[in-house]
Write a protein that holds these residues in place. Sequence first.
Motif, short mmCIF file in Angstrom:
data_model
loop_
_atom_site.label_atom_id
_atom_site.label_comp_id
_atom_site.label_asym_id
_atom_site.label_seq_id
_atom_site.Cartn_x
_atom_site.Cartn_y
_atom_site.Cartn_z
N ARG A 1 0.83 -1.22 0.00
CA ARG A 1 0.00 0.00 0.00
C ARG A 1 0.86 1.26 0.00
O ARG A 1 0.54 2.24 -0.64
N MET A 2 1.96 1.22 0.75
CA MET A 2 2.85 2.38 0.82
C MET A 2 3.57 2.61 -0.50
O MET A 2 3.78 3.75 -0.91
N ARG B 1 1.34 4.45 -2.71
CA ARG B 1 1.23 5.85 -2.28
C ARG B 1 2.53 6.62 -2.48
O ARG B 1 2.54 7.85 -2.55
N SER C 1 5.14 6.57 -0.25
CA SER C 1 5.79 6.92 1.02
C SER C 1 5.17 6.09 2.14
O SER C 1 4.14 5.47 1.97
N GLY C 2 5.86 6.11 3.28
CA GLY C 2 5.34 5.41 4.45
C GLY C 2 6.44 5.06 5.43
O GLY C 2 7.61 5.36 5.21
N ILE D 1 10.15 4.57 1.68
CA ILE D 1 9.45 3.92 2.79
C ILE D 1 10.49 3.65 3.89
O ILE D 1 11.45 2.92 3.68
N TYR E 1 10.32 8.51 13.35
CA TYR E 1 9.32 8.74 12.30
C TYR E 1 9.52 10.11 11.63
O TYR E 1 9.34 10.25 10.41
#
Length: 110
Positions: free
Chosen positions: A8-9, A12, A14-15, A58, A90
């Motif tokens: 999923r990242m 998108r 990024s993540g 990621i 993070y």
Amino acid sequence: MAQAAAKRMLARGSGAIFFTGASASVKGYAQSAPFAMGKFALRGLAQSMARELHPKNIHIAHFVIDGGIGTESDAQLHPDEIAQNYLNVYRQKRSAWAWEMELRPWVEKF
């Protein structure tokens, strides 16, 4: 779980995926082979994923939690301080992503 999240990242672009290990991630103890094997494997997974996914934006990180968790004294890892360290990792910029962090109270022996 990590594979599904990474998929999923990637879509998108990024993540972040963070894994929580223990001191057994980096050193085995007598009569703890099954636990150490699992934690060593988790660390290896995180390291492999970091090498594969960092270039794809990621952030993968592994945290070694080396000590008791609680709030009774400063000889324990306080949950809020652990969380603060996860948040700090993070928020890191891509130019200096950490893939691993060890957290231990000041009384913990190395």
